[in-house]
Motif scaffolding. Sequence first.
Motif, PDB file in Angstrom:
ATOM      1  N   PHE A 114     -18.761  50.667  34.145  1.00 58.13           N
ATOM      2  CA  PHE A 114     -19.514  50.939  32.916  1.00 58.13           C
ATOM      3  C   PHE A 114     -19.448  49.727  31.988  1.00 58.13           C
ATOM      4  O   PHE A 114     -20.461  49.301  31.409  1.00 58.13           O
ATOM      5  N   ALA A 115     -18.249  49.153  31.843  1.00 59.24           N
ATOM      6  CA  ALA A 115     -18.076  47.998  30.951  1.00 59.24           C
ATOM      7  C   ALA A 115     -18.898  46.803  31.434  1.00 59.24           C
ATOM      8  O   ALA A 115     -19.558  46.123  30.635  1.00 59.24           O
ATOM      9  N   ARG A 122     -21.511  46.926  33.391  1.00 61.18           N
ATOM     10  CA  ARG A 122     -22.928  47.270  33.257  1.00 61.18           C
ATOM     11  C   ARG A 122     -23.391  47.060  31.803  1.00 61.18           C
ATOM     12  O   ARG A 122     -24.478  46.555  31.538  1.00 61.18           O
ATOM     13  N   TRP A 123     -22.541  47.479  30.868  1.00 66.63           N
ATOM     14  CA  TRP A 123     -22.864  47.315  29.439  1.00 66.63           C
ATOM     15  C   TRP A 123     -22.998  45.830  29.100  1.00 66.63           C
ATOM     16  O   TRP A 123     -23.938  45.421  28.409  1.00 66.63           O
ATOM     17  N   VAL A 179     -26.277  44.546  30.420  1.00 66.89           N
ATOM     18  CA  VAL A 179     -27.413  44.948  29.589  1.00 66.89           C
ATOM     19  C   VAL A 179     -27.466  44.125  28.303  1.00 66.89           C
ATOM     20  O   VAL A 179     -28.535  43.652  27.886  1.00 66.89           O
ATOM     21  N   ILE A 180     -26.310  43.913  27.674  1.00 64.47           N
ATOM     22  CA  ILE A 180     -26.259  43.146  26.427  1.00 64.47           C
ATOM     23  C   ILE A 180     -26.752  41.723  26.639  1.00 64.47           C
ATOM     24  O   ILE A 180     -27.617  41.219  25.898  1.00 64.47           O
TER      25      ILE A 180
END
Length: 412
Positions: free
Chosen positions: A13-14, A16-17, A20-21
Amino acid sequence: MYEFAIAWDWLTFAVRWLHVITGIAWIGSSFYFVALDLGLRQRQGLPVGAYGEEWQVHGGGFYHIQKYLVAPENMPEHLIWFKWESYVTWLSGFGMLALVYYAGADLYLIDPNVLDVSKPTAIAISLASLVFGWLAYDTVCRSPLGNDNTRLMVLLYFVLVGVAWGYTQLFTGRAAYLHLGAFTATIMSANVFFIIIPNQKKVVADLIAGRTPDPALGKQAKQRSTHNNYLTLPVLFLMLSNHYPLAFGTQYNWMIASLVFLMGVTIRHWFNTRHARKGSPTWTWLVTAVLFIVIMWLSTVPKILSQGGEAQASTAEQSVVASADFEKVRDTVLGRCSMCHAKEPGWEGLIVPPKGVVLENDGEIVAHAREIYLQAGRSHAMPPANVTGITEEERRLLVSWYETAVKEGKLQ
C-alpha cells in the motif's frame, strides 16, 4: 509469521501510494510543459534568444514565462530540473512489480495454461523484456527511421501491438497488462534519464564553456518528450486495469490494449491542438468513443478466460486442505464468497469475478488464502457491505485457519 501478511500488505500500500504521488507529479509537470510549449506566443521585443512567451494566472498571481530554444545569454544562478518525478515514479512502480508479481509469481504472474515455467524463469523473462524494450526502442529512434516522426510513431505503435500480444503468451492476463504498462513506462522514464536530461546538461555545459550547443540535442529531446506525452494515458489505463477483469481477462485482451494506445493518441491530440490554439478537433472524441465501444464489445463477445484454470494445490497446500478446519472454511467461502468469485458469477450485475479471483474449488481457495485472510478475516472489506451475511464467528474461523497454517509452515 502470519503478521507478516499484514505488514506486507501495508508495505505494498505504501509503495503504491508513493507510486501514485510521484506519478501525479511527473504527469502533471509533463502535461503542463507540453501545454505551455504549444501555447507560446511570439512578439516583437522579446529578449535575445527567446522563442516565445506566455502570461498565466493562478492562485491569485500572474506569471510571465519565456522560453529559450537554446539558453539565455547569461545562465541563471538557480535552475530547476524536472527529473526526480520520473525516476521515483519508475522506481516505485518497479517496487510494486517486485512486491506483487515477483513475490506472488505463482498466483499473479505465472499461468501454467499459458506458459508453465518456474518462478525464477518467469521473473527473468519479465526483467529481460523491460531491458529489451528500451534497447529496441532507442535503437529504432536513433536509426534513419527516426528522422521521420510520423513514420516512426506508426512503427512504434505496431511494435506495441506485438508486445501486447507477446505478453499474453507469457503471463496471466492481469500480469500481461501490468507488464505492458511497465514496458511503456520504462521507455518513458529511460527517455528522461538517458536522453532528455543528459542532452540538456550538455547544452548547459557548452554554454558555460562558451561553445555553441548542438541543436540536434534539443531536437532529439523534443522527439522523446513527444513520445512520452502520447504514451502517458495508455500507461494510466494499464495501471488501473488490474481492477477490471473485463479488460485483462478476455480472449482478445491484447487487442483491447492496442486500441487503448490509439485512444491515448486521440485524446492527447485534442488537448495538444487546443493548447496550440489551432481549433477544437471534436472528431477526436467521436473516434475515442467508437474505439471504447469496440473495446467493450471485444470484452464481452469472447468467452471470459479464467486466470490459470482450476488451481491445483501443491503438496504443502494439500495438507492444508486435509486440516480439521478446512471443511468449515470451504463451506464458508463457497457460501459467502463464491456467488461472486466464480467463473460465471451468480450475483446479479456481475459478468466476471471481481479482480478475476475465482474461489470454486480447494486449490483456488488455498491459493488465495492470504487474500481471504486479509479481506474477509482481519478486515471486513469482503463481502462488500456484508451482503452475504458472513458472521463474526465465520471471520474468526478464517483467521484461525490461516494463522494456524502459517504457524505450521504450510502457508506463507
